[in-house]
Design a protein around this motif. Structure first.
Motif, PDB file in Angstrom:
ATOM      1  N   LEU A 135       0.842  -1.193   0.000  1.00 21.01           N
ATOM      2  CA  LEU A 135       0.000   0.000   0.000  1.00 21.01           C
ATOM      3  C   LEU A 135       0.877   1.243   0.000  1.00 21.01           C
ATOM      4  O   LEU A 135       2.041   1.211   0.385  1.00 21.01           O
ATOM      5  N   ARG A 136       0.275   2.347  -0.433  1.00 22.48           N
ATOM      6  CA  ARG A 136       0.891   3.663  -0.378  1.00 22.48           C
ATOM      7  C   ARG A 136      -0.201   4.706  -0.131  1.00 22.48           C
ATOM      8  O   ARG A 136      -1.244   4.709  -0.793  1.00 22.48           O
ATOM      9  N   ASN A 137       0.069   5.569   0.831  1.00 23.35           N
ATOM     10  CA  ASN A 137      -0.750   6.760   1.070  1.00 23.35           C
ATOM     11  C   ASN A 137      -2.212   6.461   1.388  1.00 23.35           C
ATOM     12  O   ASN A 137      -3.122   7.163   0.932  1.00 23.35           O
ATOM     13  N   VAL A 138      -2.442   5.408   2.161  1.00 22.46           N
ATOM     14  CA  VAL A 138      -3.782   5.144   2.675  1.00 22.46           C
ATOM     15  C   VAL A 138      -3.723   5.130   4.198  1.00 22.46           C
ATOM     16  O   VAL A 138      -2.651   5.158   4.798  1.00 22.46           O
ATOM     17  N   GLY A 153      -5.727  18.453   6.610  1.00 23.24           N
ATOM     18  CA  GLY A 153      -6.540  18.493   5.408  1.00 23.24           C
ATOM     19  C   GLY A 153      -6.588  17.166   4.688  1.00 23.24           C
ATOM     20  O   GLY A 153      -6.235  16.112   5.232  1.00 23.24           O
ATOM     21  N   THR A 154      -7.031  17.210   3.417  1.00 21.87           N
ATOM     22  CA  THR A 154      -7.170  15.990   2.618  1.00 21.87           C
ATOM     23  C   THR A 154      -6.291  15.999   1.375  1.00 21.87           C
ATOM     24  O   THR A 154      -6.258  15.017   0.633  1.00 21.87           O
ATOM     25  N   ALA A 155      -5.579  17.116   1.127  1.00 17.69           N
ATOM     26  CA  ALA A 155      -4.676  17.202  -0.027  1.00 17.69           C
ATOM     27  C   ALA A 155      -3.349  17.780   0.440  1.00 17.69           C
ATOM     28  O   ALA A 155      -3.249  18.351   1.529  1.00 17.69           O
ATOM     29  N   ASP A 156      -2.312  17.607  -0.373  1.00 15.32           N
ATOM     30  CA  ASP A 156      -1.006  18.189  -0.067  1.00 15.32           C
ATOM     31  C   ASP A 156      -1.001  19.629  -0.569  1.00 15.32           C
ATOM     32  O   ASP A 156      -0.999  19.883  -1.785  1.00 15.32           O
ATOM     33  N   ALA A 208      -3.758  16.515  -5.120  1.00 15.12           N
ATOM     34  CA  ALA A 208      -4.520  15.394  -4.557  1.00 15.12           C
ATOM     35  C   ALA A 208      -3.575  14.256  -4.205  1.00 15.12           C
ATOM     36  O   ALA A 208      -2.584  14.010  -4.899  1.00 15.12           O
ATOM     37  N   VAL A 209      -3.897  13.558  -3.123  1.00 13.88           N
ATOM     38  CA  VAL A 209      -3.087  12.427  -2.680  1.00 13.88           C
ATOM     39  C   VAL A 209      -3.344  11.230  -3.592  1.00 13.88           C
ATOM     40  O   VAL A 209      -4.488  10.780  -3.739  1.00 13.88           O
ATOM     41  N   SER A 251      -6.804   8.651  -6.827  1.00 13.07           N
ATOM     42  CA  SER A 251      -6.294   9.952  -6.415  1.00 13.07           C
ATOM     43  C   SER A 251      -7.409  10.726  -5.736  1.00 13.07           C
ATOM     44  O   SER A 251      -8.577  10.663  -6.158  1.00 13.07           O
ATOM     45  N   GLY A 252      -7.053  11.447  -4.679  1.00 12.41           N
ATOM     46  CA  GLY A 252      -8.027  12.255  -3.965  1.00 12.41           C
ATOM     47  C   GLY A 252      -8.689  11.502  -2.828  1.00 12.41           C
ATOM     48  O   GLY A 252      -8.493  10.292  -2.651  1.00 12.41           O
ATOM     49  N   PRO A 253      -9.502  12.194  -2.020  1.00 15.26           N
ATOM     50  CA  PRO A 253     -10.154  11.560  -0.873  1.00 15.26           C
ATOM     51  C   PRO A 253     -11.029  10.389  -1.290  1.00 15.26           C
ATOM     52  O   PRO A 253     -11.732  10.435  -2.308  1.00 15.26           O
TER      53      PRO A 253
END
Length: 474
Positions: free
Chosen positions: A41-44, A360-363, A372-373, A457-459
């Motif tokens: 996984l990445r970025n969850v 927040g929800t984005a960088d 967006a993440v 990508s994104g929330p």
């Protein structure tokens, strides 16, 4: 706990409500991990546990760029300190102000920071092992010519500054930041002591739990006593140590530190290894670059920036531990140094930007457009309880919250490892409400095993999935 295999009763098969927010687990093969765990996984995150969610965003808090990045620290738990090239600076309302220009210039050594309360006067200390200075908010004391301070291993405790060099620990005279030579047989004297029980040099020191912790690469010692007449170095544990001064931090009443075998939590009486799910990443750190690793924490997560890969020389991954859930995640990010205030962690990245690690929800940069993440999750390898039985997937139902502006895709692989052998199954459409999406599957037929991959990508929140199987012959 969910069963790790798909059970296929005669004539039908269903694997109901797989929740996916269980973090990563590299301690077992992809066949053996729990169904809620990821093999990759990445970025969850598990911020909406048990749902699988994209990680929180990061926010660039400061409007400046550090050109020659040598480290960040904190003063009084609210003021950012940093060293840019040969200059020690602090943040004053978003503007960098010089504290001191180093006397010995051109050094690239990583800098360490410490605080010392000298009877009501608070000093911030910076050291690169060559340049050593203390600042009380107004004036500077140059410690660079004092032999005992020639180190990057520094902390303070009970009215004294402690420095470690080799196997020897030095303590200042009581409430004195620059006196390491007064020896008048008084309890206000300076002090030094050498660890005789080891041949290894001290690799890290810390003030925790009413003692000074003295780590070597393979052991932990503590300084007992409150004054020179009662000081005694006591061996605590052998076999586990700390890789460097930057690879330990305190959070939630525990001391966390990185050993070559993993990350440990210490409560002052015993230590516990907590990193088994991400040990495969720690095992791939090139031993030459252990000193690049850095730890920090906020009120929710422990962060460990590491150089992952045998040929990697700088930090390129962030291991993240959820204190409440006891779960591990892996994030992208090139953070060369981390520091923390009481309720937030800051990261200095390879571009010289400084980010709050959870906001927040984005960088979100200081100026410009938020990014967006991008996130990625790969399941275990699903098999039948009987190795002789093949699997054929009929439908996959996905309960997903995918807000406008976000994207997500479902793919699969019949390989039990790897990141490249994946075939598209479905691309989701963003919507204002939670969706229950039926993905009809015709391509996963008569296979020994398969893995599912969700990326985007994104929330996003993926609440659960159902994998429905066609009936199998016994």
């Amino acid at each position: 706990m969910s069963k790790p295999y798909i059970d296929t009763p005669s004539g039908k098969g269903a694997f109901q409500k797989l929740v996916l927010g269980g973090g990563i687990d590299t301690s077992k093969t992809s066949f053996a991990i729990n169904t809620s765990s990821a093999s990759y996984l990445r970025n969850v995150s598990a911020r909406n546990f048990p749902a699988l969610s994209s990680r929180e965003g990061r926010k660039e808090e400061y409007g400046f760029t550090v050109t020659t990045k040598r480290g960040i620290g904190a003063r009084e738990n609210d003021t950012l300190l940093l060293v840019d090239g040969d200059v020690w600076k602090y943040d004053k309302n978003g503007t960098l102000t010089t504290i001191q220009t180093f006397n010995t210039t051109g050094k690239t050594n990583r800098c360490e920071f410490a605080q010392f309360d000298a009877g009501g006067t608070l000093y911030s200390i910076v050291t690169d092992g060559v340049n050593r200075y203390a600042w009380n908010g107004t004036s500077i004391i140059n410690l660079s010519s004092i032999t005992q301070t020639g180190s990057t291993l520094v902390t303070s405790f009970n009215g004294r500054v402690f420095w470690a060099k080799g196997r020897t620990l030095y303590a200042s005279a009581l409430n004195k930041i620059d006196d390491y030579t007064t020896l008048e047989n008084l309890d206000t004297d300076s002090w030094s002591g050498t660890i005789s029980q080891t041949i290894d040099d001290i690799s890290a020191i810390y003030n925790y739990g009413g003692h000074i912790q003295l780590f070597t690469p393979n052991a932990l010692f503590e300084l007992y006593g409150t004054k020179p007449s009662t000081y005694e170095v006591i061996p605590i544990y052998a076999g586990v140590g700390c890789v460097s001064q930057w690879a330990l931090t305190e959070a939630g009443g525990y001391l966390y530190f990185l050993d070559t075998t993993g990350i440990y939590r210490y409560n002052g009486a015993r230590y516990t290894k907590i990193s088994a799910p991400v040990d495969a990443y720690i095992a791939e750190i090139n031993s030459t670059y252990w000193s690049e690793c850095t730890l920090a924490a906020d009120e929710k997560y422990l962060y460990a920036a590491i150089p992952y890969g045998s040929s990697v020389t700088a930090n390129n991954l962030l291991l993240r531990y959820d204190f409440e859930k006891g779960l591990w995640f892996v994030d992208t990010g090139t953070f060369i140094d981390l520091t923390q205030f009481p309720k937030k962690a800051l990261g200095l990245d390879a571009d010289g930007k400084i980010w709050t690690m959870q906001q927040g929800t984005a960088d979100t940069p200081k100026t410009g457009t938020a990014t967006a993440v991008s996130w990625d999750w790969i399941s275990k390898a699903f098999t039948d309880e009987q190795a002789k039985s093949k699997l054929t997937v009929d439908q996959i139902w996905v309960v997903i919250n995918l807000p406008e502006g976000s994207s997500a895709k479902l793919t699969y692989s019949t390989a039990h490892t790897g990141l490249t052998d994946f075939t598209d199954l479905y691309t989701f459409t963003a919507a204002a409400e939670v969706q229950n999406v039926c993905v009809n599957v015709s391509s996963i037929n008569d296979v020994d095993w398969f893995r599912l991959r969700l990326s985007g990508s994104g929330p996003v929140d993926i609440h659960y999935i159902d994998v429905h199987l066609r009936g199998q012959k016994s």
